[in-house]
Design a protein around this motif. Sequence first.
Motif, PDB file in Angstrom:
ATOM      1  N   GLY A  82      36.283  36.786  26.587  1.00 27.11           N
ATOM      2  CA  GLY A  82      34.922  37.123  27.004  1.00 27.11           C
ATOM      3  C   GLY A  82      34.734  38.615  27.147  1.00 27.11           C
ATOM      4  O   GLY A  82      35.402  39.416  26.489  1.00 27.11           O
ATOM      5  N   SER A  83      33.812  38.994  27.994  1.00 22.03           N
ATOM      6  CA  SER A  83      33.530  40.409  28.178  1.00 22.03           C
ATOM      7  C   SER A  83      34.707  41.088  28.874  1.00 22.03           C
ATOM      8  O   SER A  83      35.408  40.459  29.676  1.00 22.03           O
ATOM      9  N   PRO A  84      34.941  42.365  28.588  1.00 18.98           N
ATOM     10  CA  PRO A  84      36.050  43.054  29.262  1.00 18.98           C
ATOM     11  C   PRO A  84      35.933  43.006  30.777  1.00 18.98           C
ATOM     12  O   PRO A  84      36.931  42.785  31.472  1.00 18.98           O
ATOM     13  N   LEU A  85      34.737  43.206  31.310  1.00 19.14           N
ATOM     14  CA  LEU A  85      34.572  43.244  32.759  1.00 19.14           C
ATOM     15  C   LEU A  85      34.973  41.919  33.395  1.00 19.14           C
ATOM     16  O   LEU A  85      35.680  41.897  34.408  1.00 19.14           O
ATOM     17  N   ALA A  86      34.543  40.810  32.813  1.00 14.62           N
ATOM     18  CA  ALA A  86      34.892  39.503  33.369  1.00 14.62           C
ATOM     19  C   ALA A  86      36.384  39.226  33.235  1.00 14.62           C
ATOM     20  O   ALA A  86      37.038  38.773  34.193  1.00 14.62           O
ATOM     21  N   ALA A  87      36.943  39.498  32.076  1.00 12.55           N
ATOM     22  CA  ALA A  87      38.360  39.214  31.852  1.00 12.55           C
ATOM     23  C   ALA A  87      39.248  40.054  32.765  1.00 12.55           C
ATOM     24  O   ALA A  87      40.235  39.555  33.330  1.00 12.55           O
ATOM     25  N   ILE A  88      38.897  41.330  32.932  1.00 11.19           N
ATOM     26  CA  ILE A  88      39.736  42.208  33.749  1.00 11.19           C
ATOM     27  C   ILE A  88      39.580  41.877  35.233  1.00 11.19           C
ATOM     28  O   ILE A  88      40.574  41.853  35.978  1.00 11.19           O
ATOM     29  N   THR A  89      38.351  41.616  35.684  1.00  8.53           N
ATOM     30  CA  THR A  89      38.152  41.269  37.092  1.00  8.53           C
ATOM     31  C   THR A  89      38.895  39.980  37.427  1.00  8.53           C
ATOM     32  O   THR A  89      39.513  39.860  38.499  1.00  8.53           O
ATOM     33  N   LYS A  90      38.847  39.013  36.525  1.00 14.64           N
ATOM     34  CA  LYS A  90      39.618  37.785  36.722  1.00 14.64           C
ATOM     35  C   LYS A  90      41.108  38.108  36.802  1.00 14.64           C
ATOM     36  O   LYS A  90      41.830  37.570  37.659  1.00 14.64           O
ATOM     37  N   GLY A  91      41.581  38.987  35.928  1.00 14.62           N
ATOM     38  CA  GLY A  91      42.984  39.377  35.957  1.00 14.62           C
ATOM     39  C   GLY A  91      43.369  40.082  37.249  1.00 14.62           C
ATOM     40  O   GLY A  91      44.463  39.879  37.781  1.00 14.62           O
ATOM     41  N   GLN A  92      42.456  40.903  37.773  1.00 12.24           N
ATOM     42  CA  GLN A  92      42.726  41.568  39.051  1.00 12.24           C
ATOM     43  C   GLN A  92      42.856  40.538  40.175  1.00 12.24           C
ATOM     44  O   GLN A  92      43.728  40.662  41.041  1.00 12.24           O
ATOM     45  N   ALA A  93      41.992  39.527  40.162  1.00  7.32           N
ATOM     46  CA  ALA A  93      42.061  38.490  41.196  1.00  7.32           C
ATOM     47  C   ALA A  93      43.376  37.719  41.093  1.00  7.32           C
ATOM     48  O   ALA A  93      44.018  37.414  42.112  1.00  7.32           O
ATOM     49  N   GLN A  94      43.781  37.402  39.884  1.00 11.71           N
ATOM     50  CA  GLN A  94      45.035  36.663  39.704  1.00 11.71           C
ATOM     51  C   GLN A  94      46.235  37.503  40.140  1.00 11.71           C
ATOM     52  O   GLN A  94      47.162  36.995  40.791  1.00 11.71           O
ATOM     53  N   ALA A  95      46.226  38.789  39.799  1.00  9.90           N
ATOM     54  CA  ALA A  95      47.335  39.661  40.183  1.00  9.90           C
ATOM     55  C   ALA A  95      47.375  39.859  41.698  1.00  9.90           C
ATOM     56  O   ALA A  95      48.452  39.897  42.301  1.00  9.90           O
ATOM     57  N   LEU A  96      46.189  39.987  42.313  1.00  6.66           N
ATOM     58  CA  LEU A  96      46.145  40.148  43.762  1.00  6.66           C
ATOM     59  C   LEU A  96      46.614  38.871  44.453  1.00  6.66           C
ATOM     60  O   LEU A  96      47.308  38.926  45.477  1.00  6.66           O
ATOM     61  N   GLN A  97      46.248  37.710  43.907  1.00  7.71           N
ATOM     62  CA  GLN A  97      46.712  36.443  44.468  1.00  7.71           C
ATOM     63  C   GLN A  97      48.230  36.377  44.478  1.00  7.71           C
ATOM     64  O   GLN A  97      48.849  35.965  45.468  1.00  7.71           O
TER      65      GLN A  97
END
Length: 337
Positions: A82-97
């Motif tokens: 998808g869009s870079p912003l959505a993909a990266i924000t999702k990745g940040q949430a997963q990494a923070l989890q």
Amino acid sequence: MTLPANHPPVARPRVGVLLVNLGTPDAPTPAAVRRYLKQFLWDRRVVEIPRAVWWPILNLIILNTRPRKSAHAYAQVWGPDGSPLAAITKGQAQALQARLGDDVLVRWAMRYGNPALGAQVQAMKDAGCERILVAPLYPQYSGATTASALDALGAQLAAMRWQPAVRTLPPYYDDPAHIEALRADTARQLRALDFVPEVLLLSFHGMPERTLHLGDPYHCQCRKTARLLGEALAAEFPELRIEVSFQSRFGRAKWLEPATDAVLAAEAQRGTRRLAISAPGFSADCLETREELAIRGREQFTEAGGAHFAALDCLNTSDAGMTMLEDLVRRELAGWV
């Protein structure tokens, strides 16, 4: 948890963290972009024009002309996730989890588009989160970004009978953890280039100049981030000249200056041949960084006479960026976990 017989199921009490970014259309199509722009540009925090004046401009002109052009721009940066912003924000949430462990539930949301902020707050409450840290990923405060996200949070809370306890992440434009993350990741990327830049242009998202005069601290906070980052980089890159600009002008109003596109052309015309550009006001790469800076910015610089150009990544899910985010979140969760 021990419940009386025949008691309805109750979710285990949890602490939650909700990362919030600006937003993105669901697809790089004119129809999806139109839906996104309609929500975004109708926000009174974003466009401070009387509704009777703004409605015909938005609905009869902008939403009939801009979606196709913007969809083309989105298509150039859209990825398999998808869009870079959505993909990266999702990745940040997963990494923070992964960093926070199972004691904290981490989710992500968009102020405009999906997943919607309000829906995510409700889903986290349904999952047992009685305490939620809402973290707008905007280093510098602006009424059009931070305040708008908190407006949406307030609207969701107003609609809930059983509200969670809520904290919000303050702007972190001058936080030592943020400046160190920017320094470390910027230095890493500069060292990896196949040329030595003469200039590092720090490009922040623009705002109408009137917002500064109305009391919005955004411009001052951008300038302070740039100053502190420049000071932090000076020891390793003493010959690097750092400049500041503001991008993404829209409409006829006077915007914060100098404008990024004008600075890129002016630098090339004055003889600068090697330039790198960074966007320290963005927590994740998006249309404004990957299309406006990396693609159009390169064209503007080289067409004006520049030779070597590099658009640096935002902090994204880099080690430096995630360490900073973990530090900020753990600080705000103190007493809850």
